[in-house]
Design a protein around this motif. Structure first.
Motif, PDB file in Angstrom:
ATOM      1  N   THR A  71       0.830  -1.202   0.000  1.00  0.00           N
ATOM      2  CA  THR A  71       0.000   0.000   0.000  1.00  0.00           C
ATOM      3  C   THR A  71       0.864   1.251   0.000  1.00  0.00           C
ATOM      4  O   THR A  71       0.652   2.158  -0.792  1.00  0.00           O
ATOM      5  N   LEU A  72       1.856   1.292   0.875  1.00  0.00           N
ATOM      6  CA  LEU A  72       2.739   2.450   0.931  1.00  0.00           C
ATOM      7  C   LEU A  72       3.528   2.581  -0.364  1.00  0.00           C
ATOM      8  O   LEU A  72       3.701   3.684  -0.875  1.00  0.00           O
ATOM      9  N   HIS A  76       2.617   1.687  -3.381  1.00  0.00           N
ATOM     10  CA  HIS A  76       1.740   2.241  -4.420  1.00  0.00           C
ATOM     11  C   HIS A  76       1.550   3.744  -4.219  1.00  0.00           C
ATOM     12  O   HIS A  76       1.623   4.525  -5.164  1.00  0.00           O
ATOM     13  N   LYS A  77       1.308   4.150  -2.980  1.00  0.00           N
ATOM     14  CA  LYS A  77       1.122   5.581  -2.693  1.00  0.00           C
ATOM     15  C   LYS A  77       2.365   6.373  -3.055  1.00  0.00           C
ATOM     16  O   LYS A  77       2.274   7.443  -3.658  1.00  0.00           O
ATOM     17  N   ILE A 118       2.736   6.577  -6.890  1.00  0.00           N
ATOM     18  CA  ILE A 118       1.767   7.522  -7.460  1.00  0.00           C
ATOM     19  C   ILE A 118       2.192   8.950  -7.160  1.00  0.00           C
ATOM     20  O   ILE A 118       2.200   9.806  -8.056  1.00  0.00           O
ATOM     21  N   LEU A 119       2.579   9.230  -5.918  1.00  0.00           N
ATOM     22  CA  LEU A 119       2.997  10.585  -5.549  1.00  0.00           C
ATOM     23  C   LEU A 119       4.239  11.002  -6.330  1.00  0.00           C
ATOM     24  O   LEU A 119       4.310  12.121  -6.840  1.00  0.00           O
ATOM     25  N   GLN A 133      -8.308   4.691  -4.505  1.00  0.00           N
ATOM     26  CA  GLN A 133      -8.195   4.661  -3.043  1.00  0.00           C
ATOM     27  C   GLN A 133      -6.917   5.354  -2.593  1.00  0.00           C
ATOM     28  O   GLN A 133      -6.898   6.054  -1.579  1.00  0.00           O
ATOM     29  N   TYR A 134      -5.843   5.212  -3.355  1.00  0.00           N
ATOM     30  CA  TYR A 134      -4.576   5.860  -3.003  1.00  0.00           C
ATOM     31  C   TYR A 134      -4.642   7.359  -3.271  1.00  0.00           C
ATOM     32  O   TYR A 134      -4.103   8.157  -2.505  1.00  0.00           O
ATOM     33  N   PHE A 135      -5.319   7.733  -4.350  1.00  0.00           N
ATOM     34  CA  PHE A 135      -5.528   9.156  -4.632  1.00  0.00           C
ATOM     35  C   PHE A 135      -6.281   9.818  -3.481  1.00  0.00           C
ATOM     36  O   PHE A 135      -5.937  10.900  -3.047  1.00  0.00           O
ATOM     37  N   GLU A 183      -6.463   8.896  -0.319  1.00  0.00           N
ATOM     38  CA  GLU A 183      -5.603   8.995   0.857  1.00  0.00           C
ATOM     39  C   GLU A 183      -4.612  10.151   0.714  1.00  0.00           C
ATOM     40  O   GLU A 183      -4.410  10.929   1.647  1.00  0.00           O
ATOM     41  N   LEU A 184      -4.000  10.264  -0.458  1.00  0.00           N
ATOM     42  CA  LEU A 184      -3.037  11.342  -0.693  1.00  0.00           C
ATOM     43  C   LEU A 184      -3.710  12.712  -0.618  1.00  0.00           C
ATOM     44  O   LEU A 184      -3.146  13.665  -0.081  1.00  0.00           O
ATOM     45  N   GLN A 233      -4.458  13.656   2.961  1.00  0.00           N
ATOM     46  CA  GLN A 233      -3.228  14.032   3.647  1.00  0.00           C
ATOM     47  C   GLN A 233      -2.722  15.407   3.182  1.00  0.00           C
ATOM     48  O   GLN A 233      -1.727  15.894   3.696  1.00  0.00           O
TER      49      GLN A 233
END
Length: 88
Positions: free
Chosen positions: A3-4, A6-7, A10-11, A34-36, A38-39, A42
């Motif tokens: 998960t981290l 992928h985040k 993407i970032l 889902q990652y978008f 979360e980012l 944040q």
């Protein structure tokens, strides 16, 4: 931790890109939205509605005013992610 990873990927891609991207630009990441989310929660990216072809899509990007915050987050977490995986 996938998960981290992928985040972070993407970032990193959004930071390096001059264009606004959508989840379909990350088709190799299952459920990139889902990652978008979360980012964005944040405060590391922003989104806006736009068009891609005839489709209405949500475009994601890192605006200049939060670029430094996003870069710090990325560098901090890449280092800790490498340490956890034994690459450091």
């Amino acid at each position: 931790m996938k998960t981290l990873s992928h985040k972070l990927h993407i970032l990193k891609t959004l930071l390096e890109s001059d264009v606004k991207l959508t989840a379909t630009d990350f088709s190799y990441v299952s459920n990139a939205n889902q990652y978008f989310c979360e980012l964005e929660l944040q405060g590391l990216i922003k989104s806006e509605w736009g068009k891609k072809g005839n489709a209405k899509v949500k475009l994601r990007y890192v605006p200049n005013e939060i670029r430094e915050k996003a870069s710090k987050f990325l560098s901090t977490h890449i280092k800790s992610n490498e340490a956890e995986s034994g690459k450091a």
